[in-house]
Design a protein around this motif. Structure first.
Motif, PDB file in Angstrom:
ATOM      1  N   ALA A 118       3.215  -5.949   6.083  1.00  0.00           N
ATOM      2  CA  ALA A 118       1.927  -5.986   6.782  1.00  0.00           C
ATOM      3  C   ALA A 118       0.937  -6.873   6.021  1.00  0.00           C
ATOM      4  N   VAL A 119       0.961  -6.758   4.682  1.00  0.00           N
ATOM      5  CA  VAL A 119       0.053  -7.590   3.872  1.00  0.00           C
ATOM      6  C   VAL A 119       0.427  -9.061   4.026  1.00  0.00           C
ATOM      7  N   ALA A 120       1.750  -9.348   3.974  1.00  0.00           N
ATOM      8  CA  ALA A 120       2.186 -10.738   4.079  1.00  0.00           C
ATOM      9  C   ALA A 120       1.843 -11.301   5.462  1.00  0.00           C
ATOM     10  N   ASP A 121       1.969 -10.443   6.503  1.00  0.00           N
ATOM     11  CA  ASP A 121       1.681 -10.921   7.866  1.00  0.00           C
ATOM     12  C   ASP A 121       0.205 -11.248   8.053  1.00  0.00           C
ATOM     13  N   SER A 122      -0.655 -10.595   7.245  1.00  0.00           N
ATOM     14  CA  SER A 122      -2.091 -10.848   7.433  1.00  0.00           C
ATOM     15  C   SER A 122      -2.470 -12.245   6.938  1.00  0.00           C
ATOM     16  N   GLY A 123      -1.520 -12.964   6.337  1.00  0.00           N
ATOM     17  CA  GLY A 123      -1.802 -14.326   5.897  1.00  0.00           C
ATOM     18  C   GLY A 123      -2.070 -14.413   4.407  1.00  0.00           C
ATOM     19  N   ARG A 173      10.179 -10.774  -2.414  1.00  0.00           N
ATOM     20  CA  ARG A 173      10.961 -11.157  -1.241  1.00  0.00           C
ATOM     21  C   ARG A 173      10.080 -11.887  -0.231  1.00  0.00           C
ATOM     22  N   TYR A 174       8.842 -11.442  -0.109  1.00  0.00           N
ATOM     23  CA  TYR A 174       7.936 -12.083   0.869  1.00  0.00           C
ATOM     24  C   TYR A 174       7.113 -13.201   0.234  1.00  0.00           C
ATOM     25  N   LYS A 175       7.516 -13.649  -0.954  1.00  0.00           N
ATOM     26  CA  LYS A 175       6.861 -14.763  -1.648  1.00  0.00           C
ATOM     27  C   LYS A 175       5.361 -14.513  -1.877  1.00  0.00           C
ATOM     28  N   LEU A 176       5.044 -13.308  -2.320  1.00  0.00           N
ATOM     29  CA  LEU A 176       3.640 -13.003  -2.632  1.00  0.00           C
ATOM     30  C   LEU A 176       3.467 -13.083  -4.153  1.00  0.00           C
ATOM     31  N   MET A 177       2.375 -13.733  -4.570  1.00  0.00           N
ATOM     32  CA  MET A 177       2.074 -13.761  -6.001  1.00  0.00           C
ATOM     33  C   MET A 177       1.357 -12.457  -6.349  1.00  0.00           C
ATOM     34  N   VAL A 178       1.704 -11.835  -7.465  1.00  0.00           N
ATOM     35  CA  VAL A 178       1.074 -10.559  -7.820  1.00  0.00           C
ATOM     36  C   VAL A 178       0.307 -10.719  -9.134  1.00  0.00           C
ATOM     37  N   LEU A 179      -0.977 -10.373  -9.091  1.00  0.00           N
ATOM     38  CA  LEU A 179      -1.812 -10.400 -10.301  1.00  0.00           C
ATOM     39  C   LEU A 179      -2.240  -8.978 -10.605  1.00  0.00           C
ATOM     40  N   LYS A 180      -2.346  -8.657 -11.898  1.00  0.00           N
ATOM     41  CA  LYS A 180      -2.848  -7.325 -12.249  1.00  0.00           C
ATOM     42  C   LYS A 180      -4.118  -7.490 -13.086  1.00  0.00           C
ATOM     43  N   ILE A 181      -5.212  -6.915 -12.602  1.00  0.00           N
ATOM     44  CA  ILE A 181      -6.479  -6.968 -13.360  1.00  0.00           C
ATOM     45  C   ILE A 181      -6.882  -5.535 -13.633  1.00  0.00           C
ATOM     46  N   ASN A 205      18.939   9.197   2.903  1.00  0.00           N
ATOM     47  CA  ASN A 205      17.916   8.871   3.921  1.00  0.00           C
ATOM     48  C   ASN A 205      16.522   8.931   3.313  1.00  0.00           C
ATOM     49  N   TYR A 206      16.315   9.944   2.459  1.00  0.00           N
ATOM     50  CA  TYR A 206      14.994  10.110   1.854  1.00  0.00           C
ATOM     51  C   TYR A 206      14.631   8.852   1.065  1.00  0.00           C
ATOM     52  N   ALA A 207      15.594   8.387   0.248  1.00  0.00           N
ATOM     53  CA  ALA A 207      15.339   7.190  -0.552  1.00  0.00           C
ATOM     54  C   ALA A 207      15.117   5.990   0.359  1.00  0.00           C
ATOM     55  N   LYS A 208      15.912   5.924   1.441  1.00  0.00           N
ATOM     56  CA  LYS A 208      15.815   4.768   2.332  1.00  0.00           C
ATOM     57  C   LYS A 208      14.473   4.728   3.032  1.00  0.00           C
ATOM     58  N   THR A 209      14.024   5.910   3.478  1.00  0.00           N
ATOM     59  CA  THR A 209      12.740   5.917   4.198  1.00  0.00           C
ATOM     60  C   THR A 209      11.617   5.473   3.269  1.00  0.00           C
ATOM     61  N   GLU A 210      11.704   5.903   2.005  1.00  0.00           N
ATOM     62  CA  GLU A 210      10.670   5.464   1.051  1.00  0.00           C
ATOM     63  C   GLU A 210      10.695   3.943   0.947  1.00  0.00           C
ATOM     64  N   GLU A 211      11.918   3.407   0.843  1.00  0.00           N
ATOM     65  CA  GLU A 211      12.071   1.961   0.723  1.00  0.00           C
ATOM     66  C   GLU A 211      11.509   1.262   1.959  1.00  0.00           C
ATOM     67  N   ALA A 212      11.866   1.804   3.107  1.00  0.00           N
ATOM     68  CA  ALA A 212      11.423   1.171   4.360  1.00  0.00           C
ATOM     69  C   ALA A 212       9.904   1.211   4.463  1.00  0.00           C
ATOM     70  N   LYS A 213       9.315   2.321   4.002  1.00  0.00           N
ATOM     71  CA  LYS A 213       7.854   2.467   4.096  1.00  0.00           C
ATOM     72  C   LYS A 213       7.166   1.394   3.238  1.00  0.00           C
ATOM     73  N   VAL A 214       7.673   1.239   1.991  1.00  0.00           N
ATOM     74  CA  VAL A 214       7.070   0.243   1.093  1.00  0.00           C
ATOM     75  C   VAL A 214       7.213  -1.146   1.702  1.00  0.00           C
ATOM     76  N   GLU A 215       8.413  -1.429   2.218  1.00  0.00           N
ATOM     77  CA  GLU A 215       8.626  -2.752   2.792  1.00  0.00           C
ATOM     78  C   GLU A 215       7.667  -2.997   3.950  1.00  0.00           C
ATOM     79  N   GLU A 216       7.479  -1.956   4.749  1.00  0.00           N
ATOM     80  CA  GLU A 216       6.590  -2.086   5.918  1.00  0.00           C
ATOM     81  C   GLU A 216       5.158  -2.437   5.467  1.00  0.00           C
ATOM     82  N   LEU A 217       4.716  -1.743   4.410  1.00  0.00           N
ATOM     83  CA  LEU A 217       3.351  -1.994   3.915  1.00  0.00           C
ATOM     84  C   LEU A 217       3.223  -3.426   3.381  1.00  0.00           C
ATOM     85  N   ILE A 218       4.206  -3.848   2.568  1.00  0.00           N
ATOM     86  CA  ILE A 218       4.116  -5.185   1.970  1.00  0.00           C
ATOM     87  C   ILE A 218       4.206  -6.249   3.066  1.00  0.00           C
TER      88      ILE A 218
END
Length: 544
Positions: A284-289, A309-317, A269-282
């Protein structure tokens, strides 16, 4: 001191181990000699045919350049008098960004001529007073030599910009200016604000990519980031952008905590909740457009998985300066931690794509519509030192653009202005009474250093050229200069070589000030250097 002879005179006054030099021979002429050595170094790299210097600094970094600003910076000059010349060169570099060589070489020439006057028996203060009169006269003469109609210019007109920039770029990269100037002019005009006086040099970036040749260089509206995107998505169009300065990863808590886990289910459950939390955050970012996530630090594996999974491009600067510039280009606001961004905190770019240029993968962020605040000149060349030198030429061009935004007046280039100044100052010296006239005549003679050096560096006979220049100018042709290709005197307006008035004015002013400062010194008193191990200079900031 207890056993030896008791010290007397100045020895008794100062701590032991000090050095004291006074008088004309020891102080003044030694100072002049040191400055002469420095200006001899820079002089041979004056003008378009100037030679390159190979400078290796204390960190074993190699510079191959004919840019006097870089040379005097990296030489780490120790002599106190020569340091004054270095400071004058640096002041010119910061004020205008070009003309440091003229400043240092001209100051050295003035001091060399002052030495002759001192040996003839003039007092330094008489020389200083003559030099001051001469520089005031020079400033007045420069105003008269300004090309008619150049006071007003349209800084967005490419042809006008290129004519004014050509001389500055040619002095660094002779033969390449016809390729480089249009590139620099394009880049500057793209980022020129409504009020040109507010032009910011930092908005024109340079990306150096090995391989290819100068003719492969191009200008990009927007930014060029070295490096690939983190995920698999390599291209997006018309994208909104969320920028997170703190990195995209699961947040560790501020305080340390211990979690007791009794059974396997709890661990799962601990691992799952961490996973769910990250997914929720990402999500939210994808939903903002947002279609692009830019991270200022590390990107966690799990976070990356959900971005894919949410088709977001990721850049690291990773560089925070680069991140700031990216925000300026796209109009985004950098958020500290991963959370859902507000619509007004998102940036926008027309396209972000990964392209391969000469074996290096770069991410190109384009913003085509007007008012975009960063443009990038992509330079190509075969070796690092060639690229560094090209970058210096671009820097000079951009600084010249900034100077012409403030004051667009131009003077004839190719040593035409210097010969005219020398001619008029010689006439002025003859009208003066008193000992000043010798100093003014020497000041006038110092201007001959420019045509002489230009001719010598191009392998021409300097004496012939200077005398034929004088003959042309005496006949009233004020705009005749040296054509270095054919080795003859020609009218500057046909060759189209112009110098900016501000560059010339400040270079001569700083040079005269530095020369007078050195001449005013009559004693050097050096304390014993402090003991202890030598502290190295702190490392500088990164290239950004």
């Amino acid at each position: 001191m207890s056993f030896g002879m008791p010290a007397y005179g100045i020895q008794s006054m100062l701590k032991e181990g000090h050095k004291h030099l006074s008088g004309l021979d020891e102080a003044v002429l030694k100072n002049i000699d040191a400055c002469k050595q420095l200006s001899d170094i820079t002089r041979t790299s004056l003008g378009p045919n100037g030679m390159n210097k190979m400078v290796i600094n204390h960190l074993d970094k190699l510079f191959v350049t004919n840019d006097a600003g870089t040379i005097v910076d990296e030489l780490e000059v120790q002599h106190p008098a020569a340091k004054i010349l270095v400071l004058a060169g640096k002041a010119q570099q910061e004020e205008i960004g070009d003309g440091a060589n003229l400043t240092v070489s001209f100051a050295g020439e003035l001091l060399q001529n002052a030495e002759e006057l001192i040996r003839m028996g003039l007092h330094p203060s008489e020389i200083i007073s003559g030099y001051s009169k001469a520089i005031n006269k020079t400033a007045a003469t420069l105003d008269e030599l300004v090309e008619k109609g150049s006071e007003t210019m349209d800084v967005r007109n490419k042809e006008e910009v290129v004519t004014r920039m050509k001389a500055a770029v040619a002095s660094k990269q002779f033969g390449q200016e016809d390729i480089l100037c249009p590139l620099i002019a394009d880049a500057c005009i793209q980022v020129c604000p409504k009020n040109p006086a507010n032009f910011n040099v930092d908005n024109v970036r340079v990306a150096k990519l090995l391989g290819g040749g100068l003719h492969n260089s191009l200008v990009v509206r927007g930014m060029v980031l070295k490096g690939d995107t983190v995920g698999t998505i390599k291209r997006v169009e018309k994208a909104k952008i969320a920028v997170f300065a703190g990195g995209v990863d699961t947040a560790a808590t501020e305080t340390k905590g211990t979690v007791l886990i009794h059974s396997a289910e709890q661990l799962e459950n601990y691992a799952k909740t961490e996973e769910a939390k990250v997914e929720e955050l990402i999500k939210a970012v994808a939903d903002s457009g947002a279609k692009v996530v830019v991270s200022g630090a590390a990107v966690g594996d799990m976070a990356l998985h959900f971005c894919e999974r949410y088709k977001l491009m990721v850049l690291k600067i990773s560089s925070k300066f680069e991140l700031r510039r990216f925000c300026r280009t796209t109009g985004a606001v950098a958020l500290l931690k991963l959370s859902q961004p507000n619509p007004d905190e998102l940036g926008y770019a027309d396209s972000i794509s990964v392209e391969e240029i000469g074996g290096a993968r770069v991410t190109i962020v384009k913003n085509e519509q007007g008012g975009n605040s960063v443009s990038t000149v992509v330079l190509r060349g075969s070796t690092d030192s060639i690229l560094d030198d090209l970058e210096r030429a671009v820097d000079d061009g951009v600084n010249t653009y900034k100077a012409m935004c403030r004051d667009s007046r131009i003077l004839p280039g190719a040593a035409a202005t210097e010969i005219e100044l020398a001619r008029r100052l010689k006439d002025f010296a003859l009208k003066e009474t008193g000992l000043d006239q010798y100093a003014i005549a020497k000041f006038a003679e110092s201007f001959e250093m420019v045509p002489k050096t230009l001719a010598e560096n191009a392998g021409l006979n300097a004496m012939e050229i200077i005398s034929s220049l004088y003959a042309e100018h005496a006949a009233g042709k004020c705009t005749v200069g040296i054509d270095l290709d054919q080795g003859v005197c020609m009218d500057v307006s046909t060759m189209n070589i112009w110098d900016l008035y501000v560059t010339k004015f400040f270079a001569l002013k700083y040079a005269a000030d530095a020369a007078c400062t050195v001449l005013r010194v009559d004693q050097i008193i050096m304390a014993k250097p402090a003991g202890g191990p030598r502290r190295d200079q702190p490392a500088g900031m990164d290239d950004d």
